[in-house]
Design an enzyme around this catalytic site. Structure first.
Site, PDB file in Angstrom:
ATOM      1  N   ILE A 110       8.137   0.816 -15.610  1.00  0.00           N
ATOM      2  CA  ILE A 110       7.735   2.176 -15.219  1.00  0.00           C
ATOM      3  C   ILE A 110       7.421   2.285 -13.722  1.00  0.00           C
ATOM      4  CG2 ILE A 110       5.229   2.001 -15.680  1.00  0.00           C
ATOM      5  CD1 ILE A 110       5.590   4.723 -17.242  1.00  0.00           C
ATOM      6  N   ASN A 157      -7.868   1.820 -18.638  1.00  0.00           N
ATOM      7  CA  ASN A 157      -9.089   1.658 -19.439  1.00  0.00           C
ATOM      8  C   ASN A 157     -10.142   2.582 -18.822  1.00  0.00           C
ATOM      9  OD1 ASN A 157     -10.500   0.174 -17.256  1.00  0.00           O
ATOM     10  ND2 ASN A 157      -8.951  -1.371 -17.702  1.00  0.00           N
ATOM     11  N   GLY A 179      -1.624  -5.717 -18.363  1.00  0.00           N
ATOM     12  CA  GLY A 179      -0.473  -4.969 -18.866  1.00  0.00           C
ATOM     13  C   GLY A 179       0.107  -4.013 -17.855  1.00  0.00           C
ATOM     14  N   VAL A 180       0.448  -2.822 -18.342  1.00  0.00           N
ATOM     15  CA  VAL A 180       1.101  -1.838 -17.466  1.00  0.00           C
ATOM     16  C   VAL A 180       0.158  -1.399 -16.338  1.00  0.00           C
ATOM     17  CG1 VAL A 180       0.541   0.217 -18.857  1.00  0.00           C
ATOM     18  CG2 VAL A 180       2.640   0.163 -17.497  1.00  0.00           C
ATOM     19  N   ASP A 181      -1.136  -1.363 -16.628  1.00  0.00           N
ATOM     20  CA  ASP A 181      -2.149  -0.999 -15.628  1.00  0.00           C
ATOM     21  C   ASP A 181      -2.094  -1.974 -14.436  1.00  0.00           C
ATOM     22  OD1 ASP A 181      -4.376   0.189 -14.489  1.00  0.00           O
ATOM     23  OD2 ASP A 181      -5.783  -0.424 -16.045  1.00  0.00           O
ATOM     24  N   SER A 198      -1.542   2.417 -25.555  1.00  0.00           N
ATOM     25  CA  SER A 198      -2.391   1.774 -26.587  1.00  0.00           C
ATOM     26  C   SER A 198      -1.683   0.752 -27.465  1.00  0.00           C
ATOM     27  CB  SER A 198      -3.087   2.805 -27.498  1.00  0.00           C
ATOM     28  OG  SER A 198      -4.157   3.422 -26.808  1.00  0.00           O
ATOM     29  N   THR A 199      -0.373   0.546 -27.276  1.00  0.00           N
ATOM     30  CA  THR A 199       0.348  -0.350 -28.203  1.00  0.00           C
ATOM     31  C   THR A 199       0.397  -1.797 -27.731  1.00  0.00           C
ATOM     32  OG1 THR A 199       2.512   0.023 -27.200  1.00  0.00           O
ATOM     33  CG2 THR A 199       1.834   1.541 -28.945  1.00  0.00           C
ATOM     34  N   GLY A 200      -0.244  -2.084 -26.577  1.00  0.00           N
ATOM     35  CA  GLY A 200      -0.325  -3.458 -26.093  1.00  0.00           C
ATOM     36  C   GLY A 200      -1.618  -4.087 -26.569  1.00  0.00           C
ATOM     37  N   VAL A 201      -2.483  -4.454 -25.628  1.00  0.00           N
ATOM     38  CA  VAL A 201      -3.745  -5.116 -26.018  1.00  0.00           C
ATOM     39  C   VAL A 201      -4.649  -4.199 -26.846  1.00  0.00           C
ATOM     40  CG1 VAL A 201      -3.834  -6.865 -24.206  1.00  0.00           C
ATOM     41  CG2 VAL A 201      -4.802  -4.618 -23.767  1.00  0.00           C
TER      42      VAL A 201
HETATM   43  P1  ADP Z   1      -2.907  -0.725 -23.763  1.00  0.00           P
HETATM   44  O1  ADP Z   1      -4.170  -1.393 -23.242  1.00  0.00           O
HETATM   45  O2  ADP Z   1      -2.980   0.781 -23.691  1.00  0.00           O
HETATM   46  O3  ADP Z   1      -2.502  -1.243 -25.098  1.00  0.00           O
HETATM   47  P2  ADP Z   1      -0.897  -2.348 -22.362  1.00  0.00           P
HETATM   48  O4  ADP Z   1      -0.601  -2.313 -20.918  1.00  0.00           O
HETATM   49  O5  ADP Z   1      -1.450  -3.629 -22.931  1.00  0.00           O
HETATM   50  O6  ADP Z   1      -1.817  -1.081 -22.659  1.00  0.00           O
HETATM   51  O7  ADP Z   1       0.424  -2.012 -23.171  1.00  0.00           O
HETATM   52  C1  ADP Z   1       0.972  -0.722 -23.245  1.00  0.00           C
HETATM   53  C2  ADP Z   1       2.487  -0.807 -23.240  1.00  0.00           C
HETATM   54  O8  ADP Z   1       2.937  -0.967 -21.887  1.00  0.00           O
HETATM   55  C3  ADP Z   1       3.069  -1.992 -24.014  1.00  0.00           C
HETATM   56  O9  ADP Z   1       4.137  -1.494 -24.837  1.00  0.00           O
HETATM   57  C4  ADP Z   1       3.630  -2.894 -22.918  1.00  0.00           C
HETATM   58  O10 ADP Z   1       4.772  -3.614 -23.367  1.00  0.00           O
HETATM   59  C5  ADP Z   1       4.023  -1.888 -21.871  1.00  0.00           C
HETATM   60  N1  ADP Z   1       4.202  -2.344 -20.483  1.00  0.00           N
HETATM   61  C6  ADP Z   1       3.669  -3.421 -19.849  1.00  0.00           C
HETATM   62  N2  ADP Z   1       4.096  -3.477 -18.564  1.00  0.00           N
HETATM   63  C7  ADP Z   1       4.931  -2.402 -18.381  1.00  0.00           C
HETATM   64  C8  ADP Z   1       5.704  -1.904 -17.300  1.00  0.00           C
HETATM   65  N3  ADP Z   1       5.717  -2.497 -16.095  1.00  0.00           N
HETATM   66  N4  ADP Z   1       6.450  -0.767 -17.486  1.00  0.00           N
HETATM   67  C9  ADP Z   1       6.451  -0.141 -18.688  1.00  0.00           C
HETATM   68  N5  ADP Z   1       5.740  -0.565 -19.747  1.00  0.00           N
HETATM   69  C10 ADP Z   1       4.997  -1.682 -19.611  1.00  0.00           C
END
Ligand code: ADP
Length: 172
Positions: free
Chosen positions: A11, A24, A32-34, A123-126
């Site tokens: 993204i 968060n 993760g994405v954050d 929300s679908t990651g950690v």
């Molecule tokens: P949450 O804490 O909301 O669960 P996460 O970051 O752990 O957030 O995961 C949310 C989603 O983001 C997951 O499906 C993960 O695979 C995805 N993700 C992680 N890195 C990226 C990225 N660079 N671009 C797009 N999606 C990502």
């Protein structure tokens, strides 16, 4: 909202008007994405987030709310930070909170005149939200949204497997 698109990718690379960060409640970065968004955006985004947090009651964000900032070094114009719910068992208001994250993010982008917005799978990651249920909520909330400026909603999946779930539920 008519035009819902699904892509597989990172993204942080997207040249859309707004990308959404699965943040968060601390709103200062995380895993993760954050973490990927903050790493790619650089210190300008972090500094803006510090100011944002300072301005909030209790110096924290709320689950289901959405907060708009600039995008630092990213190719998009805005980052919309939304703390999605942690999934416990589905009986703690998770579905309403996840829908609120999507809806409030769409509203923030629309209010800024954005034409395009990209979402990760919030929300679908950690945070552990079951993918199928989370995907249904993402699609339904985007479909129900009545835009003023938004023309494109992009679901940016990080894996082909996630994208398959979106394709199946979008077309089914
Ligand atoms: P949450 O804490 O909301 O669960 P996460 O970051 O752990 O957030 O995961 C949310 C989603 O983001 C997951 O499906 C993960 O695979 C995805 N993700 C992680 N890195 C990226 C990225 N660079 N671009 C797009 N999606 C990502």
């Amino acid at each position: 909202m008519e035009t819902l698109e699904i892509i597989v990718g990172n993204i942080t690379k997207l040249s859309v008007d707004a990308i959404v960060n699965a943040a968060n409640c601390g709103l200062l970065g995380g895993g993760g994405v954050d973490g990927a968004i903050h790493a790619a955006a650089g210190p300008a985004l972090f500094e803006e987030c510090v100011k944002l947090v300072d301005s909030l009651p209790g110096h924290r964000g709320k689950t289901g709310e959405a907060y708009l900032t600039g995008a630092g070094a990213l190719p998009c114009k805005y980052v919309i930070h939304t703390p999605g719910p942690v999934y416990y068992d589905g009986n703690h208001g998770e579905a309403e909170l996840l829908a609120a994250s999507y809806r409030n993010s769409l509203t923030k982008a629309d209010e800024r005149g954005c034409e395009s917005i990209a979402f990760p799978c919030i929300s679908t990651g950690v945070y552990g939200y079951p993918k199928e249920e989370a995907t249904k909520i993402a699609i339904q909330t985007a479909r129900d949204f009545q835009p003023r400026s938004l023309k494109r909603v992009i679901f940016c999946c990080f894996s082909e497997r996630d994208a398959e779930v979106y394709r199946r539920l979008l077309n089914g």
